[in-house]
Design a protein around this motif. Structure first.
Motif, PDB file in Angstrom:
ATOM      1  N   ILE A  19       0.847  -1.191   0.000  1.00 52.32           N
ATOM      2  CA  ILE A  19       0.000   0.000   0.000  1.00 52.32           C
ATOM      3  C   ILE A  19       0.880   1.239   0.000  1.00 52.32           C
ATOM      4  N   GLU A  20       0.671   2.102  -0.995  1.00 50.63           N
ATOM      5  CA  GLU A  20       1.376   3.377  -1.070  1.00 50.63           C
ATOM      6  C   GLU A  20       0.454   4.485  -0.567  1.00 50.63           C
ATOM      7  N   LYS A  21       1.011   5.362   0.252  1.00 45.39           N
ATOM      8  CA  LYS A  21       0.253   6.518   0.735  1.00 45.39           C
ATOM      9  C   LYS A  21      -1.127   6.113   1.246  1.00 45.39           C
ATOM     10  N   ARG A  37       1.495  -8.932   7.041  1.00 47.43           N
ATOM     11  CA  ARG A  37       2.452  -8.984   5.924  1.00 47.43           C
ATOM     12  C   ARG A  37       2.234  -7.864   4.906  1.00 47.43           C
ATOM     13  N   VAL A  38       1.572  -6.788   5.305  1.00 39.80           N
ATOM     14  CA  VAL A  38       1.386  -5.639   4.416  1.00 39.80           C
ATOM     15  C   VAL A  38       2.642  -4.773   4.443  1.00 39.80           C
ATOM     16  N   THR A  39       3.010  -4.226   3.291  1.00 35.81           N
ATOM     17  CA  THR A  39       4.110  -3.269   3.193  1.00 35.81           C
ATOM     18  C   THR A  39       3.533  -1.899   2.874  1.00 35.81           C
ATOM     19  N   PHE A  40       3.769  -0.951   3.781  1.00 41.72           N
ATOM     20  CA  PHE A  40       3.354   0.441   3.552  1.00 41.72           C
ATOM     21  C   PHE A  40       4.587   1.183   3.033  1.00 41.72           C
ATOM     22  N   THR A  41       4.608   1.485   1.737  1.00 42.25           N
ATOM     23  CA  THR A  41       5.824   2.038   1.132  1.00 42.25           C
ATOM     24  C   THR A  41       5.982   3.537   1.362  1.00 42.25           C
ATOM     25  N   CYS A  42       4.884   4.238   1.597  1.00 43.95           N
ATOM     26  CA  CYS A  42       4.938   5.675   1.904  1.00 43.95           C
ATOM     27  C   CYS A  42       4.195   5.897   3.220  1.00 43.95           C
ATOM     28  N   ILE A  58       0.737  -8.109  12.182  1.00 40.32           N
ATOM     29  CA  ILE A  58       1.859  -9.042  12.287  1.00 40.32           C
ATOM     30  C   ILE A  58       2.651  -9.070  10.986  1.00 40.32           C
ATOM     31  N   ASP A  59       3.981  -8.894  11.112  1.00 43.90           N
ATOM     32  CA  ASP A  59       4.908  -8.931   9.969  1.00 43.90           C
ATOM     33  C   ASP A  59       4.643  -7.835   8.941  1.00 43.90           C
ATOM     34  N   ALA A  60       3.929  -6.790   9.321  1.00 42.14           N
ATOM     35  CA  ALA A  60       3.793  -5.639   8.421  1.00 42.14           C
ATOM     36  C   ALA A  60       5.100  -4.848   8.400  1.00 42.14           C
ATOM     37  N   THR A  61       5.304  -4.075   7.344  1.00 41.70           N
ATOM     38  CA  THR A  61       6.506  -3.247   7.215  1.00 41.70           C
ATOM     39  C   THR A  61       6.091  -1.811   6.928  1.00 41.70           C
ATOM     40  N   PHE A  62       6.572  -0.891   7.762  1.00 39.42           N
ATOM     41  CA  PHE A  62       6.276   0.526   7.594  1.00 39.42           C
ATOM     42  C   PHE A  62       7.555   1.218   7.145  1.00 39.42           C
ATOM     43  N   ILE A  63       7.655   1.533   5.862  1.00 41.98           N
ATOM     44  CA  ILE A  63       8.901   2.074   5.316  1.00 41.98           C
ATOM     45  C   ILE A  63       9.014   3.572   5.579  1.00 41.98           C
ATOM     46  N   ASP A  64       7.912   4.289   5.541  1.00 40.24           N
ATOM     47  CA  ASP A  64       7.945   5.723   5.804  1.00 40.24           C
ATOM     48  C   ASP A  64       7.148   6.011   7.075  1.00 40.24           C
ATOM     49  N   ASN A  65       6.704   7.232   7.226  1.00 40.49           N
ATOM     50  CA  ASN A  65       6.036   7.647   8.457  1.00 40.49           C
ATOM     51  C   ASN A  65       4.801   6.792   8.739  1.00 40.49           C
TER      52      ASN A  65
END
Length: 256
Positions: A19-21, A37-42, A58-65
């Protein structure tokens, strides 16, 4: 892509997505919030979001704020499983009505829990805080677990209220001692607990948690130096915890 779910009623799983933004501000989850397992790219904006059931990150990734400020978690909140928060994380003024599980989570920059309210258990066991982290003015009604946690930078517990047990067993404060008191502002610990429910046995390689002793309700506790005990029934408070060696000297001093 911008995913704008702000103020939306949500009742479906969102697992295994990128998910972006993602804007979920003021959204309301009418079923379990599933973000495994969701990746938040922004930016991931969950400010003022209402989670009416369990929330699973669980296992989500928060790359930005990642902004959860003012959110309400009615059920259990799970950020377990080495969930990495890579940039700024804001959990200020969040209400966790159910258990909050941040065990093994990695906070790779500053993390802000200022003013949060943990109604039940708060589990940060084996989490890693690389940047500054603020638990200032947080209320821990249930047990606060910080066993095995690594704090690389500053850890602020000023004005924090601990109403139940506290565990820092095998925690490591790598570079700085934890902050429990600034001027006349201090953390508070419930005197309704057993003194053994407060465990500050950090690792030998850690910066120390400087402890003192103080007494309330006929019980003497070892708690961080300068902090106080309070009686949850009467709101009576103790004297600030004094250095242990001074307390021992006063007890051994003969009466005049």
């Amino acid at each position: 892509f911008e995913f704008d779910f702000s103020r939306a009623p949500i009742f479906y799983p969102l697992n295994d997505l990128t998910i972006e933004k993602g804007n979920f501000s003021s959204a309301k989850f009418h079923a379990k919030a599933e973000f495994s397992r969701v990746t938040f790219t922004c930016n991931a904006d969950f400010s003022r979001t209402n989670f009416t059931h369990d929330a699973d990150f669980i296992d989500a990734t928060f790359i930005d704020n990642a902004d959860f400020s003012g959110a309400i978690f009615t059920g259990e909140a799970k950020f377990i499983g080495a969930t990495p928060f890579i940039n700024a994380k804001d959990f200020s003024r969040v209400t966790f009505t159910g258990n909050a599980d941040f065990s093994n989570t990695e906070f790779l920059s500053a993390a802000n829990f200022m003013g949060a309210n943990f109604v039940h258990e708060a589990n940060f066991n084996n989490a890693k805080f690389t940047g500054d982290v603020s638990f200032r003015d947080v209320i821990f009604t249930g047990e606060a677990k910080f066993g095995g946690v690594t704090f690389t930078s500053n850890a602020n517990f000023v004005e924090t209220t601990f109403k139940s047990g506290v565990g820092f067993y095998k925690a490591t404060f790598t570079n700085f001692e934890p902050i429990f008191i600034v001027s006349c502002l201090y953390a508070r610990f419930s005197a309704a607990m057993n003194p053994r429910d407060y465990n500050f046995s950090v690792m030998t390689k850690s910066q120390p948690v400087n402890l003192g002793t103080t007494t309330l309700l006929g019980k003497t506790f070892e708690i961080p130096l300068g902090t106080i005990l309070f009686d949850p029934d009467s709101n009576d408070i103790s004297e600030p915890a004094k250095p242990i060696e001074n307390s021992d000297a006063e007890e051994e001093k003969p009466a005049e």
